[in-house]
Design a protein around this motif. Structure first.
Motif, PDB file in Angstrom:
ATOM      1  N   ARG A 309       1.263   1.320  -9.470  1.00  0.00           N
ATOM      2  CA  ARG A 309       0.381   1.432  -8.421  1.00  0.00           C
ATOM      3  C   ARG A 309       1.150   1.030  -7.154  1.00  0.00           C
ATOM      4  N   VAL A 312       3.271   3.589  -5.526  1.00  0.00           N
ATOM      5  CA  VAL A 312       2.582   4.700  -5.072  1.00  0.00           C
ATOM      6  C   VAL A 312       2.168   4.239  -3.475  1.00  0.00           C
ATOM      7  N   GLU A 313       1.359   3.051  -3.736  1.00  0.00           N
ATOM      8  CA  GLU A 313       0.609   2.515  -2.616  1.00  0.00           C
ATOM      9  C   GLU A 313       1.707   2.023  -1.523  1.00  0.00           C
ATOM     10  N   ASN A 315       3.795   3.627  -0.009  1.00  0.00           N
ATOM     11  CA  ASN A 315       3.849   4.857   0.885  1.00  0.00           C
ATOM     12  C   ASN A 315       2.719   5.519   1.397  1.00  0.00           C
ATOM     13  N   TRP A 316       1.670   4.650   1.135  1.00  0.00           N
ATOM     14  CA  TRP A 316       0.607   5.073   1.752  1.00  0.00           C
ATOM     15  C   TRP A 316       0.173   4.414   3.222  1.00  0.00           C
ATOM     16  N   GLU A 320      -5.053   5.583   4.474  1.00  0.00           N
ATOM     17  CA  GLU A 320      -5.071   5.635   3.085  1.00  0.00           C
ATOM     18  C   GLU A 320      -5.660   4.238   2.412  1.00  0.00           C
ATOM     19  N   GLU A 324      -9.504   3.844   0.721  1.00  0.00           N
ATOM     20  CA  GLU A 324      -9.448   3.989  -0.792  1.00  0.00           C
ATOM     21  C   GLU A 324     -10.749   3.756  -1.524  1.00  0.00           C
ATOM     22  N   ASP A 360      -2.991  12.398 -11.463  1.00  0.00           N
ATOM     23  CA  ASP A 360      -2.878  13.002  -9.869  1.00  0.00           C
ATOM     24  C   ASP A 360      -1.634  12.209  -9.384  1.00  0.00           C
ATOM     25  N   ASP A 361      -0.559  12.759  -9.140  1.00  0.00           N
ATOM     26  CA  ASP A 361       0.689  11.947  -8.642  1.00  0.00           C
ATOM     27  C   ASP A 361       0.461  11.206  -7.476  1.00  0.00           C
ATOM     28  N   SER A 362      -0.331  11.755  -6.453  1.00  0.00           N
ATOM     29  CA  SER A 362      -0.570  10.896  -5.237  1.00  0.00           C
ATOM     30  C   SER A 362      -1.578   9.681  -5.419  1.00  0.00           C
ATOM     31  N   PHE A 363      -2.371   9.828  -6.336  1.00  0.00           N
ATOM     32  CA  PHE A 363      -3.289   8.884  -6.720  1.00  0.00           C
ATOM     33  C   PHE A 363      -3.619   8.420  -8.083  1.00  0.00           C
TER      34      PHE A 363
END
Ligand code: SAM
Length: 413
Positions: A309, A312-313, A315-316, A320, A324, A360-363
């Motif tokens: 997690r 991924v985050e 890079n948010w 974003e 959330e 989902d790769d982005s989330f």
């Protein structure tokens, strides 16, 4: 469930739960076999409990909760250090075959030997009875929603080493110097002359102990930040590492209205786990934002989290992060009604609890939020299935923060 698992859904010891080395994280708890989500991993009694001193009333109430809960209070720091010394010297050997289930205080008349003895009657400490005098200062360092344990308190190398050699190099600050002087005066430990308690050891024990405690929190109140009322040390539960997408979570029932309220904790898995999977808790509510999580973990636990997690985050954008909650609900509307995938099946699940193909790769953790994060406003609790009653699987999820129940329809569909 498998042979040996109890009718109330407790994982059969000891093969169900191992302690393995985890790269970059010391040791961690690992599923020794496939663990179905309805099983309770651990149900443990605190070896030592102590009030946070933030609420005087709680100290009185702990007496009600459990006679075996160590409730002879000096002040927080004093207790921490004495307890730590006790652990180090008397519980130093590693927990090789963890007791997975401990009966909750089977005989309150005979306190557990783990409970530290009160100071001798000729104690020089003034105002030793906490019910008569307020604590000098509230502690400020213990994290408010956390479990943590220093590797060295009960590491596998601790059997033969001395306490000082296994505790590392904690800085001897003012607090530890002061504590050391107090301890030297009043703490009449068996063999203390032989073992010795240096300022450095005092500092190290203090540092270790604060990482070990599970906070027993105030009841959930939507409009108010929860604070810690008391702490408990549960050595068998101290091997769980942190993950921002936990696959297990901790429950306590301090505020249960029933006669069963006590200071035990239970650790329950939130979805099926394959054998060999590391079992992690979140050391704080799962709705914390990335920056907040990283800061907390760094300051309170001394590590940088690089869980899936966080990767991924990291890079948010701020937008974003802010969005959330909304995002979760959107994804949920799409996913929840239709997928209905079967966690009881053989799909390999990720720690978001979803099969890999569907992520989902982005989330990737959207699924986690939908399924396992409590939807009550400001709660941020984790949902876990309620354990079976009389061997009958339940169909209900329970939140480990606000205690609300919700239907567990997806898992069983
Ligand atoms: C409750 S202990 C967990 C057991 C610990 N790994 C051990 O070997 O005793 C918490 C400590 O483990 C380490 N830890 C836990 N989760 C981690 C993670 N996700 N990444 C790196 N270190 C972690 C940190 O040193 C933390 O202070």
């Amino acid at each position: 469930m498998e042979p040996g698992d109890s009718a109330s859904g407790v994982l059969a010891p000891p093969q169900g739960l191992r302690v393995d080395p985890e790269t970059g994280r010391g040791e961690g708890r690992v599923a020794g076999r496939r663990v179905p989500c309805l099983l309770v991993l651990l149900s443990v009694v605190p070896k030592i409990g102590f009030s946070s001193f933030q609420e005087l009333s709680f100290r009185v109430r702990t007496l009600k909760f459990c006679n075996a809960f160590w409730s002879i209070l000096l002040n927080y720091e004093m207790r921490v250090i004495i307890e730590s010394i006790f652990f180090t010297y008397f519980y130093g050997p590693p927990i090789t075959a963890p007791t997975v289930t401990e009966q909750s205080h089977p005989n309150p008349q005979q306190p557990s030997p783990a409970l530290i003895a009160p100071p001798p009657p000729n104690s020089a400490l003034p105002n030793a009875n906490p019910l008569l005098s307020p604590p000098p200062t509230p502690h400020s360092f213990a994290p408010p929603y956390a479990v943590s344990a220093p590797p060295t308190l009960r590491s596998s190398s601790s059997t033969t080493t001395t306490a000082s050699s296994k505790l590392g190099d904690a800085l001897a600050d003012d607090a530890s110097v002061f504590l050391h002087s107090v301890i030297s005066t009043i703490c009449q430990l068996p063999n203390s002359g032989e073992l010795g308690v240096s300022v450095e050891l005092t500092a190290a024990l203090l540092a270790k102990d604060k990482l070990n405690a599970f906070g027993l929190m105030e009841p959930f109140n939507q409009g108010k930040e929860r604070s810690v009322r008391a702490y408990g040390l549960y050595p068998t539960a101290s091997f769980f590492n942190h993950d921002c997408l936990p696959n297990a979570c901790r429950f306590d029932y301090v505020d249960s209205a029933s006669e069963f309220s006590n200071t035990d904790i239970t650790i329950r898995v939130i979805h099926d786990l394959p054998a060999g999977r590391e079992i992690c808790l979140s050391y704080f509510p799962v709705n914390f934002k990335y920056v907040e999580r990283q800061q907390r973990l760094k300051e309170d636990y001394g590590f940088v989290c690089d869980c899936d997690r966080c990767k991924v985050e990291a890079n948010w954008s701020d937008d974003e992060e802010e969005g959330e909650g909304e995002m979760n609900r959107d994804v949920g509307d799409d996913d929840m009604d239709e997928d209905g995938d079967d966690e009881e099946g053989d799909l390999e699940t990720t720690d978001s609890g979803m099969d890999k193909e569907g992520e989902d790769d982005s989330f990737p953790h959207a699924y986690f939020f939908i399924r396992y994060m409590c939807s009550v406003d400001n709660c941020g609790g984790t949902l876990a299935p309620v354990p079976p009653v009389d061997a009958r699987p339940s169909t209900v999820m329970e939140c480990n923060v606000c205690g609300s129940f919700s239907k567990f329809s997806l898992l069983l569909s």
